[in-house]
Design an enzyme around this catalytic site. Structure first.
Site, PDB file in Angstrom:
ATOM      1  N   CYS A 106      12.672  51.600 -28.231  1.00  0.00           N
ATOM      2  CA  CYS A 106      13.872  52.442 -28.117  1.00  0.00           C
ATOM      3  C   CYS A 106      13.145  53.768 -27.874  1.00  0.00           C
ATOM      4  CB  CYS A 106      14.897  52.431 -29.065  1.00  0.00           C
ATOM      5  SG  CYS A 106      14.561  53.201 -30.895  1.00  0.00           S
ATOM      6  N   ASN A 108      12.330  55.338 -32.354  1.00  0.00           N
ATOM      7  CA  ASN A 108      11.881  54.348 -33.076  1.00  0.00           C
ATOM      8  C   ASN A 108      12.732  54.610 -34.576  1.00  0.00           C
ATOM      9  OD1 ASN A 108       9.052  53.068 -34.604  1.00  0.00           O
ATOM     10  ND2 ASN A 108      10.891  51.999 -34.178  1.00  0.00           N
ATOM     11  N   CYS A 160      16.592  54.325 -34.589  1.00  0.00           N
ATOM     12  CA  CYS A 160      17.907  53.849 -34.628  1.00  0.00           C
ATOM     13  C   CYS A 160      17.899  52.298 -34.243  1.00  0.00           C
ATOM     14  CB  CYS A 160      18.736  54.650 -33.810  1.00  0.00           C
ATOM     15  SG  CYS A 160      19.129  56.241 -34.526  1.00  0.00           S
ATOM     16  N   ARG A 161      17.702  52.171 -32.963  1.00  0.00           N
ATOM     17  CA  ARG A 161      17.899  50.863 -32.295  1.00  0.00           C
ATOM     18  C   ARG A 161      16.966  49.872 -32.591  1.00  0.00           C
ATOM     19  NH1 ARG A 161      18.943  52.918 -26.247  1.00  0.00           N
ATOM     20  NH2 ARG A 161      17.653  54.516 -26.945  1.00  0.00           N
ATOM     21  N   SER A 162      15.584  50.307 -32.293  1.00  0.00           N
ATOM     22  CA  SER A 162      14.423  49.365 -32.488  1.00  0.00           C
ATOM     23  C   SER A 162      14.100  48.901 -33.836  1.00  0.00           C
ATOM     24  CB  SER A 162      13.096  49.845 -31.889  1.00  0.00           C
ATOM     25  OG  SER A 162      12.632  51.288 -32.063  1.00  0.00           O
ATOM     26  N   ASP A 208      22.542  54.198 -27.541  1.00  0.00           N
ATOM     27  CA  ASP A 208      21.947  54.916 -28.582  1.00  0.00           C
ATOM     28  C   ASP A 208      23.184  55.538 -29.679  1.00  0.00           C
ATOM     29  OD1 ASP A 208      20.447  56.619 -30.211  1.00  0.00           O
ATOM     30  OD2 ASP A 208      19.180  57.432 -28.674  1.00  0.00           O
TER      31      ASP A 208
END
Length: 145
Positions: free
Chosen positions: A7, A10, A12-14, A117
């Site tokens: 993401c 690195n 939140c999402r990933s 995000d």
């Protein structure tokens, strides 16, 4: 199988995708390597966002040992599959590819879609977790055939 989730920062999402996939793979007894990275350098060495940690923990997954790192062209050699969270991440990663084989490793985490995000909206973290979890289950089924 070695999978990299990518993401922007690195945090939140990933990290959520990394933690979820790692947990699902472990449950199946597979010896796959799962990691995550960001296209940006802002958070190198930091833990995931506290809200990502909290939503993962609420769902029985501990991501506190993860540390943010930046995607590098060396990742093309290490990983079999590079899954990006949105189209901008895709463009940023593809820009570092040197061969068609490297480009082929890069895919959108959600084909024909994206993972929003949640950084600027606390309320989106549970929704993002659910989205990531559902997609990780689908990916695991597809990849383990």
């Amino acid at each position: 199988m070695k999978i990299l989730m990518v993401c922007l920062g690195n945090i939140c999402r990933s990290p959520l995708a990394h933690g979820v996939m790692e947990d699902l793979v472990k449950q199946k007894g597979f010896k796959w390597e799962i990691d995550s990275a960001g296209t940006g350098s802002w958070h190198i060495g930091c833990q995931p966002d506290r809200r990502s940690i909290a939503v993962a923990k609420a769902n029985g997954i501990d991501i506190t040992n993860q540390r943010a790192r930046q995607f590098s062209s060396a990742d093309f050699e290490t990983f079999d599959l590079i899954l990006v969270m949105d189209k901008q991440n895709y463009r940023d990663v593809i820009a570092q590819a040197k061969t068609p084989e490297q480009e082929e490793k890069v895919k959108l985490f959600i084909p024909d879609g994206f993972v929003p995000d949640p950084y600027y909206n606390d309320e989106e973290f549970p929704l993002v977790f659910d989205l990531v979890y559902t997609q990780c289950e689908k990916l695991l089924q597809e990849l383990s055939k």
